[in-house]
Design a protein around this motif. Structure first.
Motif, PDB file in Angstrom:
ATOM      1  N   ALA A  91      15.163  -0.616 -12.961  1.00 26.47           N
ATOM      2  CA  ALA A  91      15.610   0.173 -11.569  1.00 26.47           C
ATOM      3  C   ALA A  91      14.666  -0.214 -10.375  1.00 26.47           C
ATOM      4  O   ALA A  91      15.015  -0.085  -9.194  1.00 26.47           O
ATOM      5  N   SER A  92      13.685  -1.093 -10.607  1.00 22.47           N
ATOM      6  CA  SER A  92      12.657  -1.270  -9.584  1.00 22.47           C
ATOM      7  C   SER A  92      12.364  -0.183  -8.890  1.00 22.47           C
ATOM      8  O   SER A  92      12.301  -0.137  -7.579  1.00 22.47           O
ATOM      9  N   GLN A  93      12.158   0.895  -9.418  1.00 19.99           N
ATOM     10  CA  GLN A  93      11.494   2.078  -8.609  1.00 19.99           C
ATOM     11  C   GLN A  93      10.476   3.008  -9.350  1.00 19.99           C
ATOM     12  O   GLN A  93      10.294   2.427 -10.593  1.00 19.99           O
ATOM     13  N   GLY A  94       9.767   3.638  -8.851  1.00 19.08           N
ATOM     14  CA  GLY A  94       8.616   4.490  -9.132  1.00 19.08           C
ATOM     15  C   GLY A  94       9.195   5.696 -10.066  1.00 19.08           C
ATOM     16  O   GLY A  94      10.412   5.828 -10.411  1.00 19.08           O
ATOM     17  N   CYS A  95       8.156   6.571 -10.231  1.00 21.22           N
ATOM     18  CA  CYS A  95       8.607   7.809 -11.232  1.00 21.22           C
ATOM     19  C   CYS A  95       9.407   8.625 -10.797  1.00 21.22           C
ATOM     20  O   CYS A  95      10.127   9.314 -11.491  1.00 21.22           O
ATOM     21  N   LEU A  96       9.882   8.545  -9.605  1.00 23.90           N
ATOM     22  CA  LEU A  96      10.954   9.571  -8.933  1.00 23.90           C
ATOM     23  C   LEU A  96      12.122   8.765  -8.920  1.00 23.90           C
ATOM     24  O   LEU A  96      13.345   9.282  -9.159  1.00 23.90           O
ATOM     25  N   LEU A 226      -6.590  -1.321  -3.169  1.00 22.34           N
ATOM     26  CA  LEU A 226      -5.064  -1.250  -2.978  1.00 22.34           C
ATOM     27  C   LEU A 226      -4.392  -1.287  -1.716  1.00 22.34           C
ATOM     28  O   LEU A 226      -3.470  -0.673  -1.342  1.00 22.34           O
ATOM     29  N   ILE A 227      -5.338  -1.789  -0.618  1.00 24.09           N
ATOM     30  CA  ILE A 227      -4.979  -1.629   0.903  1.00 24.09           C
ATOM     31  C   ILE A 227      -3.491  -2.410   1.077  1.00 24.09           C
ATOM     32  O   ILE A 227      -2.718  -2.203   1.943  1.00 24.09           O
ATOM     33  N   LYS A 228      -3.304  -3.331   0.210  1.00 25.17           N
ATOM     34  CA  LYS A 228      -2.039  -4.109   0.572  1.00 25.17           C
ATOM     35  C   LYS A 228      -1.193  -3.920  -0.806  1.00 25.17           C
ATOM     36  O   LYS A 228      -0.416  -4.675  -1.100  1.00 25.17           O
ATOM     37  N   GLY A 229      -1.418  -2.707  -1.416  1.00 24.63           N
ATOM     38  CA  GLY A 229      -0.613  -2.479  -2.773  1.00 24.63           C
ATOM     39  C   GLY A 229      -0.948  -3.492  -3.878  1.00 24.63           C
ATOM     40  O   GLY A 229      -2.167  -3.983  -4.029  1.00 24.63           O
ATOM     41  N   VAL A 230       0.260  -3.817  -4.614  1.00 27.05           N
ATOM     42  CA  VAL A 230       0.116  -4.697  -5.764  1.00 27.05           C
ATOM     43  C   VAL A 230      -0.425  -6.180  -5.459  1.00 27.05           C
ATOM     44  O   VAL A 230      -0.843  -6.809  -6.108  1.00 27.05           O
ATOM     45  N   LYS A 231      -0.220  -6.400  -4.005  1.00 28.03           N
ATOM     46  CA  LYS A 231      -0.525  -7.816  -3.653  1.00 28.03           C
ATOM     47  C   LYS A 231      -2.030  -8.090  -3.669  1.00 28.03           C
ATOM     48  O   LYS A 231      -2.719  -9.034  -4.050  1.00 28.03           O
ATOM     49  N   SER A 232      -2.842  -6.842  -3.346  1.00 28.63           N
ATOM     50  CA  SER A 232      -4.357  -7.046  -3.159  1.00 28.63           C
ATOM     51  C   SER A 232      -4.870  -6.426  -4.660  1.00 28.63           C
ATOM     52  O   SER A 232      -5.799  -7.293  -4.980  1.00 28.63           O
ATOM     53  N   SER A 233      -4.348  -5.539  -5.293  1.00 28.31           N
ATOM     54  CA  SER A 233      -4.780  -5.013  -6.790  1.00 28.31           C
ATOM     55  C   SER A 233      -4.493  -5.833  -7.612  1.00 28.31           C
ATOM     56  O   SER A 233      -5.272  -6.307  -8.526  1.00 28.31           O
ATOM     57  N   GLY A 234      -3.631  -6.824  -7.545  1.00 33.03           N
ATOM     58  CA  GLY A 234      -3.283  -7.831  -8.546  1.00 33.03           C
ATOM     59  C   GLY A 234      -4.098  -8.809  -8.335  1.00 33.03           C
ATOM     60  O   GLY A 234      -4.485  -9.774  -9.437  1.00 33.03           O
ATOM     61  N   LYS A 235      -5.059  -9.296  -7.406  1.00 32.95           N
ATOM     62  CA  LYS A 235      -6.026 -10.009  -7.291  1.00 32.95           C
ATOM     63  C   LYS A 235      -7.380  -9.535  -7.838  1.00 32.95           C
ATOM     64  O   LYS A 235      -8.090 -10.254  -8.640  1.00 32.95           O
ATOM     65  N   LEU A 300       2.869   3.483 -15.985  1.00 29.32           N
ATOM     66  CA  LEU A 300       3.477   2.258 -16.504  1.00 29.32           C
ATOM     67  C   LEU A 300       4.975   1.968 -15.686  1.00 29.32           C
ATOM     68  O   LEU A 300       5.319   0.996 -15.613  1.00 29.32           O
ATOM     69  N   ILE A 301       5.772   2.980 -15.508  1.00 27.18           N
ATOM     70  CA  ILE A 301       6.914   3.038 -14.945  1.00 27.18           C
ATOM     71  C   ILE A 301       6.570   2.120 -13.465  1.00 27.18           C
ATOM     72  O   ILE A 301       7.344   1.261 -13.087  1.00 27.18           O
ATOM     73  N   THR A 302       5.775   2.847 -12.699  1.00 24.77           N
ATOM     74  CA  THR A 302       5.525   2.183 -11.456  1.00 24.77           C
ATOM     75  C   THR A 302       4.946   0.893 -11.615  1.00 24.77           C
ATOM     76  O   THR A 302       5.364  -0.113 -10.525  1.00 24.77           O
ATOM     77  N   MET A 303       4.181   0.443 -12.080  1.00 20.80           N
ATOM     78  CA  MET A 303       3.671  -1.072 -12.662  1.00 20.80           C
ATOM     79  C   MET A 303       4.781  -1.931 -12.857  1.00 20.80           C
ATOM     80  O   MET A 303       4.937  -2.812 -12.213  1.00 20.80           O
ATOM     81  N   ALA A 304       5.573  -1.317 -13.655  1.00 23.22           N
ATOM     82  CA  ALA A 304       6.716  -2.261 -14.179  1.00 23.22           C
ATOM     83  C   ALA A 304       7.668  -2.391 -13.064  1.00 23.22           C
ATOM     84  O   ALA A 304       8.553  -3.408 -13.123  1.00 23.22           O
ATOM     85  N   THR A 393      -7.939   2.024 -14.260  1.00 21.56           N
ATOM     86  CA  THR A 393      -7.021   3.216 -14.690  1.00 21.56           C
ATOM     87  C   THR A 393      -6.679   3.770 -13.133  1.00 21.56           C
ATOM     88  O   THR A 393      -5.566   4.095 -12.923  1.00 21.56           O
ATOM     89  N   GLN A 394      -7.831   3.881 -12.317  1.00 23.35           N
ATOM     90  CA  GLN A 394      -7.753   4.757 -11.127  1.00 23.35           C
ATOM     91  C   GLN A 394      -6.624   3.964 -10.133  1.00 23.35           C
ATOM     92  O   GLN A 394      -6.024   4.619  -9.501  1.00 23.35           O
ATOM     93  N   PHE A 395      -6.831   2.670 -10.114  1.00 26.19           N
ATOM     94  CA  PHE A 395      -5.768   1.908  -9.325  1.00 26.19           C
ATOM     95  C   PHE A 395      -4.460   2.053  -9.477  1.00 26.19           C
ATOM     96  O   PHE A 395      -3.721   2.559  -8.507  1.00 26.19           O
ATOM     97  N   CYS A 396      -3.945   2.297 -10.902  1.00 23.46           N
ATOM     98  CA  CYS A 396      -2.850   2.686 -11.364  1.00 23.46           C
ATOM     99  C   CYS A 396      -2.246   4.013 -10.787  1.00 23.46           C
ATOM    100  O   CYS A 396      -1.131   4.408 -10.480  1.00 23.46           O
ATOM    101  N   LEU A 397      -3.187   5.016 -11.073  1.00 22.36           N
ATOM    102  CA  LEU A 397      -2.908   6.378 -10.993  1.00 22.36           C
ATOM    103  C   LEU A 397      -2.776   6.632  -9.303  1.00 22.36           C
ATOM    104  O   LEU A 397      -1.746   7.360  -8.788  1.00 22.36           O
ATOM    105  N   LEU A 398      -3.597   5.869  -8.487  1.00 24.23           N
ATOM    106  CA  LEU A 398      -3.470   6.215  -6.776  1.00 24.23           C
ATOM    107  C   LEU A 398      -2.089   5.118  -6.748  1.00 24.23           C
ATOM    108  O   LEU A 398      -1.105   5.917  -5.823  1.00 24.23           O
ATOM    109  N   GLU A 399      -1.724   4.285  -6.920  1.00 23.21           N
ATOM    110  CA  GLU A 399      -0.561   3.484  -6.842  1.00 23.21           C
ATOM    111  C   GLU A 399       0.618   4.081  -7.344  1.00 23.21           C
ATOM    112  O   GLU A 399       1.776   4.207  -6.718  1.00 23.21           O
TER     113      GLU A 399
END
Length: 633
Positions: A91-96, A226-235, A300-304, A393-399
């Motif tokens: 769905a390319s959507q978060g947990c909601l 996480l300032i640029k979302g997954v673009k920054s946290s991914g690095k 997990l839903i959010t990261m995927a 773990t905290q990165f993903c909780l906030l994201e």
């Protein structure tokens, strides 16, 4: 099945699909698939792998515990992990947003948000304490080495003090008695200096300013990453997810060279096969797998959801789950080699020095480190490893929270200002964490850890399985996965999703209820009113499910309750792949352009999108430029 994989899915491209841009311009994607795998590993591998699993293993039969542990991994852990990854990716959507699949169950998503909020608040406090120990370790002599400090009591007896060094002249019985009575300098440093622990959970006392400062540091670090979302946290995860393994290996090599290390490791691994028939051992194994993988947190839903549509999440789920469990086993060697050395130095059984939770991380292990040459170096490495494990773990909780908010509002205004949403959530998390830095903060931290994310997660996960498999329909979901991956889920996973995993989750719930004991911290027993607050925290996430379900049924169309229920559980029109070019078959648009506003069909900046399209190759696979990166993986 491997042939199906290779034929049906070549690096994420489904056969016959050409000329598609498998990227979400609106939400963004991972830079490459390695970023997603590393982020998910960092999310799943946390503090519990170091301070909970080794203790559970030796308490539940050593090597014999590995058998039920890996059985639960295969029949519950990996299937649930795969389900959540495929759910978010499709769905390319978060947990909601994913609950467009069955709108009445959107309360499950809100429950996940509540759980992630609780965990995010107290988890960062643990990270801030690790920061504090990391900073104070930058000295020639660790401050918890000797008993000559102002905060020490007459009961203090350090392992390096003279009264213990003369233990050779004492008989074993007398030594055991004195060891049981002694208070270690590391424990007094923890209780009397770092925490300045109050006598009751209701007696907050003053805010510990050093901890408050470290809490600010940890939240600033999380926000900047996480300032640029997954673009920054991914690095960032290239370092935060890999370096803990370097530190674990360094500590392991140092640990096994110490006298008594083999005794500690044997204590950790020696199988006690009689315990395998104990239901508690199986319950602990199932619970550890469930909580360790981070199921039902929403992360997990959010990261995927930031994956490309045709990414092979089936492969990823197996890799990440096995990596997580292997890390837990590996960490046990690191912990028990050092504890075995310490027990040998004291002349006591390993069980006398073994501990779990904060007691292991901030008392037992730091004390053992004081026995090593150049102890500040090992202390710095150990606490730096804890910081990195916690941050992953905290990165993903906030994201998870930020993505849910942004996806729910969904307009371009908030998407462009996602950084400010991240900042707002970080500031709120810092303020809510301030009470946990008071003198009674550790009581509240353990209360949240024991109640806010315990049986509520099990209920949320069970309802999610039922909603997807039996309300939305297992055949529909299997077709969705085949459409996304190019092959249906293997028969084993189909059986697990429908029958075995929900049964194991239900077993975990029953086990949790039967094994429930009121929380305590050392000798302190929590008062009834505090335990009541703990249950309210647990219920606050679960109660979202029936409240939203009632609300949705009342707002649905229909003359009778049955009609309203059918409409409330029926998948909404905008359920399905987020990108218009992926909506084929039963998701093919058969509606007016106005209803297509839910789908992403245009970039946020048309000029930029046109220039990118002009520069792009006219014919691409569905993963676009990611083909070479995926093939390298």
């Amino acid at each position: 099945m491997a042939d199906k994989c290779s034929e049906g899915l070549l690096n994420g491209a489904v056969p016959g699909e050409r000329g598609k841009q498998d990227k979400s311009v609106k939400r963004g994607n991972w830079g490459n698939q390695i970023e997603f795998v590393l982020t998910s590993v960092g999310y799943a591998v946390g503090l519990g792998n170091v301070w909970r699993f080794p203790y559970l293993c030796y308490r539940n039969g050593g090597g014999a515990f590995m058998f039920p542990y890996f059985i639960m991994l295969v029949f519950c852990g990996i299937p649930l992990f795969f389900m959540e990854l495929s759910f978010g990716q499709f769905a390319s959507q978060g947990c909601l947003g994913v609950w467009r699949v069955s709108p009445m169950f959107k309360g499950v998503g809100y429950g996940m948000m509540v759980v992630s909020t609780y965990i995010g608040i107290y988890y960062n406090v643990v990270i801030c304490i690790a920061f504090y120990y990391f900073f104070v370790s930058m000295t020639r002599v660790l401050p918890w080495t000797y008993c000559s400090n102002p905060w020490n009591t007459p009961d203090c007896a350090g392992v390096l003090d003279g009264n213990i060094s003369s233990r050779a002249a004492l008989n074993l019985t007398h030594l055991l008695n004195t060891t049981q009575k002694r208070t270690s300098p590391s424990e007094e440093y923890w209780r009397r200096y770092v925490l300045q622990l109050s006598d009751d959970i209701g007696n907050l006392g003053e805010v510990r300013l050093p901890l408050l400062g470290c809490l600010g540091v940890s939240w600033v670090v999380v926000f900047l990453c996480l300032i640029k979302g997954v673009k920054s946290s991914g690095k960032v995860v290239y370092f935060t997810a890999t370096f803990p393994y370097v530190v674990l290996t360094i500590l392991f090599v140092r640990g096994i060279t110490l006298e008594g290390a083999v005794t500690g490791i044997m204590y950790y691994l020696t199988p006690q096969w009689d315990k395998i028939l104990n239901a508690k051992v199986w319950g602990d194994a199932a619970s550890q797998i469930f909580y360790s993988l981070g199921c039902a947190w929403g992360g997990l839903i959010t990261m995927a959801s930031y994956n490309k549509f045709h990414n092979n999440c089936y492969r990823d789920s197996i890799i990440i789950s096995i990596t997580n469990c292997a890390t837990s086993v590996y960490a046990g060697f690191v912990i028990f080699s050092i504890l075995g050395f310490m027990a040998n130095h004291l002349g006591v059984d390993v069980s006398k020095v073994a501990d779990h939770g904060p007691g292991l991380a901030f008392v037992a292990y730091p004390e053992a480190l004081t026995l090593l040459p150049i102890s500040p170096l090992w202390s710095i490495l150990f606490f730096f490893m804890l910081i990195l494990l916690g941050l992953g773990t905290q990165f993903c909780l906030l994201e998870t929270l930020v993505t849910a908010i942004v996806d729910e509002v969904g307009n371009e205004w908030i998407i462009r200002r996602k950084t400010f949403v991240t900042l707002g959530v970080a500031v709120a998390g810092f303020l809510l964490g301030v009470p946990l830095t008071t003198q009674a903060g550790i009581y509240w931290l353990l209360l949240m850890d024991n109640y806010a994310a315990s049986f509520s997660l099990v209920i949320i996960s069970c309802i999610m399985c039922v909603a997807i498999m039996y309300i939305y329909g297992h055949r529909n979901y299997f077709k969705d996965i085949e459409m996304m991956l190019g092959f249906p889920p293997p028969l084993f996973f189909q059986i697990c999703w429908r029958f075995i995993s929900p049964a194991i989750i239900f077993f975990i719930l029953i086990f949790t209820v039967i094994q429930y004991r009121p929380i305590s911290y050392n000798e302190y027993v929590y008062p009834t009113w505090a335990i009541s607050i703990g249950f309210l925290m647990a219920l606050s996430s679960v109660i979202c499910i029936p409240i939203y379900a009632i609300y949705k049924v009342c707002r649905s169309e229909g003359d009778t309750l049955l009609e309203r229920l059918k409409n409330a559980t029926k998948a909404s029109k905008d359920w399905g792949p987020a990108l218009a070019e992926h909506r084929s078959g039963r998701y093919a648009p058969a509606f007016s352009p106005s209803t297509e506003s839910h789908l992403e069909v245009q970039p946020l900046q048309p000029e930029k999108g046109q220039s990118e399209a002009a520069a792009a190759s006219p014919v691409q696979g569905s993963n676009g430029s990611a083909h070479s990166q995926d093939s390298r993986l």
